[in-house]
Design a protein around this motif. Structure first.
Motif, PDB file in Angstrom:
ATOM      1  N   ILE A 179      -8.601   2.508   9.625  1.00 34.29           N
ATOM      2  CA  ILE A 179      -8.120   1.844  10.842  1.00 34.29           C
ATOM      3  C   ILE A 179      -8.894   2.322  12.062  1.00 34.29           C
ATOM      4  O   ILE A 179      -9.309   1.522  12.926  1.00 34.29           O
ATOM      5  N   LEU A 180      -9.136   3.630  12.165  1.00 31.63           N
ATOM      6  CA  LEU A 180      -9.904   4.152  13.296  1.00 31.63           C
ATOM      7  C   LEU A 180     -11.327   3.608  13.313  1.00 31.63           C
ATOM      8  O   LEU A 180     -11.870   3.273  14.379  1.00 31.63           O
ATOM      9  N   ILE A 181     -11.951   3.513  12.152  1.00 26.76           N
ATOM     10  CA  ILE A 181     -13.321   2.989  12.085  1.00 26.76           C
ATOM     11  C   ILE A 181     -13.361   1.536  12.533  1.00 26.76           C
ATOM     12  O   ILE A 181     -14.262   1.118  13.289  1.00 26.76           O
ATOM     13  N   ILE A 182     -12.359   0.727  12.089  1.00 28.88           N
ATOM     14  CA  ILE A 182     -12.323  -0.696  12.490  1.00 28.88           C
ATOM     15  C   ILE A 182     -12.186  -0.815  14.001  1.00 28.88           C
ATOM     16  O   ILE A 182     -12.914  -1.589  14.660  1.00 28.88           O
ATOM     17  N   TYR A 184       0.846  -1.207   0.000  1.00 29.89           N
ATOM     18  CA  TYR A 184       0.000   0.000   0.000  1.00 29.89           C
ATOM     19  C   TYR A 184       0.874   1.247   0.000  1.00 29.89           C
ATOM     20  O   TYR A 184       0.629   2.203  -0.751  1.00 29.89           O
ATOM     21  N   ASN A 185       1.895   1.246   0.841  1.00 31.56           N
ATOM     22  CA  ASN A 185       2.798   2.394   0.895  1.00 31.56           C
ATOM     23  C   ASN A 185       3.581   2.530  -0.412  1.00 31.56           C
ATOM     24  O   ASN A 185       3.743   3.644  -0.940  1.00 31.56           O
ATOM     25  N   PHE A 186       4.057   1.419  -0.959  1.00 28.75           N
ATOM     26  CA  PHE A 186       4.911   1.472  -2.147  1.00 28.75           C
ATOM     27  C   PHE A 186       4.158   2.020  -3.358  1.00 28.75           C
ATOM     28  O   PHE A 186       4.705   2.820  -4.124  1.00 28.75           O
ATOM     29  N   TYR A 187       2.910   1.595  -3.536  1.00 31.18           N
ATOM     30  CA  TYR A 187       2.177   1.982  -4.737  1.00 31.18           C
ATOM     31  C   TYR A 187       1.329   3.243  -4.554  1.00 31.18           C
ATOM     32  O   TYR A 187       1.182   4.025  -5.513  1.00 31.18           O
ATOM     33  N   ILE A 236       2.274   3.353  12.520  1.00 29.64           N
ATOM     34  CA  ILE A 236       2.353   3.418  11.062  1.00 29.64           C
ATOM     35  C   ILE A 236       2.988   4.730  10.605  1.00 29.64           C
ATOM     36  O   ILE A 236       3.872   4.745   9.742  1.00 29.64           O
ATOM     37  N   GLN A 237       2.555   5.845  11.194  1.00 28.73           N
ATOM     38  CA  GLN A 237       3.009   7.151  10.732  1.00 28.73           C
ATOM     39  C   GLN A 237       4.428   7.475  11.175  1.00 28.73           C
ATOM     40  O   GLN A 237       5.192   8.107  10.426  1.00 28.73           O
ATOM     41  N   LEU A 238       4.812   7.033  12.366  1.00 28.07           N
ATOM     42  CA  LEU A 238       6.112   7.425  12.919  1.00 28.07           C
ATOM     43  C   LEU A 238       7.210   6.395  12.682  1.00 28.07           C
ATOM     44  O   LEU A 238       8.399   6.758  12.694  1.00 28.07           O
ATOM     45  N   ARG A 276      -1.357  12.072  -0.010  1.00 25.79           N
ATOM     46  CA  ARG A 276      -1.936  12.408   1.295  1.00 25.79           C
ATOM     47  C   ARG A 276      -3.332  11.818   1.462  1.00 25.79           C
ATOM     48  O   ARG A 276      -3.694  11.342   2.549  1.00 25.79           O
ATOM     49  N   TRP A 277      -4.131  11.824   0.401  1.00 20.73           N
ATOM     50  CA  TRP A 277      -5.480  11.248   0.475  1.00 20.73           C
ATOM     51  C   TRP A 277      -5.409   9.748   0.801  1.00 20.73           C
ATOM     52  O   TRP A 277      -6.168   9.255   1.644  1.00 20.73           O
ATOM     53  N   TYR A 278      -4.521   9.017   0.128  1.00 19.58           N
ATOM     54  CA  TYR A 278      -4.377   7.581   0.409  1.00 19.58           C
ATOM     55  C   TYR A 278      -3.849   7.348   1.816  1.00 19.58           C
ATOM     56  O   TYR A 278      -4.254   6.388   2.501  1.00 19.58           O
ATOM     57  N   ASN A 279      -2.950   8.206   2.270  1.00 19.27           N
ATOM     58  CA  ASN A 279      -2.375   8.026   3.600  1.00 19.27           C
ATOM     59  C   ASN A 279      -3.426   8.229   4.692  1.00 19.27           C
ATOM     60  O   ASN A 279      -3.648   7.352   5.544  1.00 19.27           O
ATOM     61  N   TRP A 280      -4.080   9.357   4.665  1.00 24.88           N
ATOM     62  CA  TRP A 280      -5.069   9.629   5.696  1.00 24.88           C
ATOM     63  C   TRP A 280      -6.338   8.805   5.514  1.00 24.88           C
ATOM     64  O   TRP A 280      -7.071   8.547   6.493  1.00 24.88           O
ATOM     65  N   GLY A 281      -6.630   8.369   4.304  1.00 26.32           N
ATOM     66  CA  GLY A 281      -7.752   7.452   4.109  1.00 26.32           C
ATOM     67  C   GLY A 281      -7.523   6.131   4.818  1.00 26.32           C
ATOM     68  O   GLY A 281      -8.442   5.565   5.432  1.00 26.32           O
ATOM     69  N   LEU A 282      -6.292   5.639   4.763  1.00 25.57           N
ATOM     70  CA  LEU A 282      -5.966   4.398   5.484  1.00 25.57           C
ATOM     71  C   LEU A 282      -6.106   4.601   6.991  1.00 25.57           C
ATOM     72  O   LEU A 282      -6.633   3.720   7.695  1.00 25.57           O
TER      73      LEU A 282
END
Length: 472
Positions: free
Chosen positions: A217-220, A189-192, A245-247, A207-213
């Protein structure tokens, strides 16, 4: 991946080694006894777990990496079959003895080991079917075969870890079945979609793909915490996962991807240079060959007018040797040094047929073939000698050509000096300069022996001196 099959025997060994090492570490950290407080039975059970894993791994290595390749290679199959059976029986017996004695299994029959054997046989059969159905010429390339077999090898290892639950519990199988696939999918996911979009300049999409993920995760975790009625699960699990994931995960994988892209770029650059070098060498050879044929034919023509038939026939024979050399050995990247020297001798003999009777020409050719072993790129010595005949001979003035060729400690050395006649007629000068120059051979030396040759060219008013040494 598209051009050839991967080395799956090594890949399978690494996957199984990683799985067994994971099981070892899990046992060491989870079942590690306190040797001063625990009972002897607990210590024995701990040691039995490690011993059974070591025996199974040793049996796998011996069968998969040694005995099966021996079975495929040797014409007599029975010794390999006997050794495979003996290895299986010994590992089966050790697993049964220590598993039952340490109360890891309920019956003196290691069903988990039988399950691993069945899985291994099924995997080998499936791999054989794949190699027959999904490899060229039945398909275009190895891409689909490589992908399916990699997935199959991972599934085989995961199922084997499930069979080892009585020995290592379910920790290693959970790691292989859940955590590793999640890490792999997140890396893709990160690579593509995150790193990949940012690499091509699509910052907003990245940024959209990053924060969308992160939102998914928060919803799950929110749904799970509501179902379990534990709010701390959302804050600790969800926010902790996003922080990891972010850090840590995305920065670390992005750094790895940058290194990967850098290596791929270097490989592409080197491949381009190699292709350009091969094209340059082919072009240089195409320039060299017609020149020598033209020169040799002119020599024979002049000899047939001035000399008797005996010398002409000798010249024709030498020309035939030179033509065979250029048609066959000149196309090879390396030839024996003795063949290059033999070609040089033929060239000198042909030139002496033309200029040998010239009274004002002094020649001294010393060729010492002692210690001249090894191989050399073809047509590296002749251009310098040819240049000496082109520019070092005058029909009116005193001329000389002195050549010394020798080999010392795995290297070949050429010293060549010829007279210089700057007042040669313009028509003769332009005609003789129509051949190749020394730049071609300089380029070839840079391509073939970039750090293993020394070329010194020293011209003055009366002499033209060349020293060439090549470390073979």
């Amino acid at each position: 991946m598209q051009s050839k099959s991967l080395d799956f025997r090594q890949i399978e060994w690494w996957i199984v080694t990683t799985a067994i090492l994971t099981a070892f570490l899990f046992i060491l950290f989870v079942y590690r006894p306190q040797f001063y407080n625990d009972s002897g039975q607990a210590i024995f059970r701990f040691s039995s777990r490690l011993l059974i894993l070591a025996i199974l791994y040793g049996a796998f290595h011996l069968i998969h990496m040694v005995l099966i390749p021996m079975f495929q290679k040797e014409s007599n199959k029975w010794p390999s079959i006997i050794w495979i059976v003996l290895t299986g029986m010994v590992s089966f017996g050790v697993a049964a003895l220590f598993g039952y004695t340490a109360q890891l299994i309920k019956a003196p029959f290691p069903a988990f080991l039988l399950g691993i054997v069945v899985l291994y046989v099924c995997y080998l059969l499936a791999a054989h079917v794949l190699s027959q159905a999904l490899t060229p010429p039945k398909v275009r390339d190895f891409q689909l075969y490589n992908i399916i077999r990699l997935i199959l090898g991972y599934i085989f290892t995961f199922l084997c870890l499930i069979q080892l639950d009585p020995i290592a519990n379910n920790g290693p199988s959970i790691i292989f079945g859940i955590f590793l696939p999640v890490i792999f999918i997140a890396s893709l996911y990160n690579f593509y979609l995150v790193y990949g979009k940012r690499k091509v300049g699509l910052i907003k999409q990245s940024r959209w793909y990053n924060w969308g993920l992160m939102a998914v995760i928060l919803i799950i975790f929110l749904i799970i915490s509501i179902e379990a009625n534990q709010e701390e699960f959302f804050f600790v699990g969800g926010l902790g996962t996003i922080a990891f994931i972010q850090l840590i995960f995305f920065p670390l994988t992005s750094l790895i991807f940058k290194k990967y892209d850098s290596y791929i770029g270097q490989i592409y650059s080197l491949s381009t240079q190699v292709n350009q070098g091969n094209a340059s060498m082919d072009f240089l050879r195409s320039q060299i060959n017609p020149h020598f044929l033209f020169n040799a034919l002119n020599t024979l023509y002049a000899s047939s007018l001035m000399e008797n038939a005996e010398k002409t026939s000798d010249g024709i024979q030498k020309l035939g040797d030179m033509m065979r050399f250029m048609l066959h050995e000149n196309q090879l990247p390396r030839i024996p040094l003795s063949r290059e020297i033999n070609y040089l001798r033929n060239y000198l003999d042909l030139q002496m047929l033309r200029f040998g009777a010239q009274a004002n020409l002094e020649t001294d050719f010393q060729i010492n073939e002692n210690q001249c072993a090894g191989e050399i790129a073809p047509m590296l010595l002749i251009p310098f000698v040819e240049n000496a005949f082109k520019h070092g001979i005058s029909s009116k003035e005193k001329s000389w050509i002195r050549l010394n060729l020798r080999c010392i400690s795995g290297s070949v050395h050429l010293d060549l000096v010829n007279s210089v006649h700057p007042d040669k007629p313009a028509s003769e000068q332009s005609r003789e300069e129509s051949g190749i120059g020394l730049e071609n051979v300089k380029n070839r030396l840079q391509l073939v022996y970039p750090d293993r040759h020394n070329l010194n060219i020293i011209p003055n008013d009366t002499d033209f001196f060349v020293h060439l040494s090549i470390q073979l």
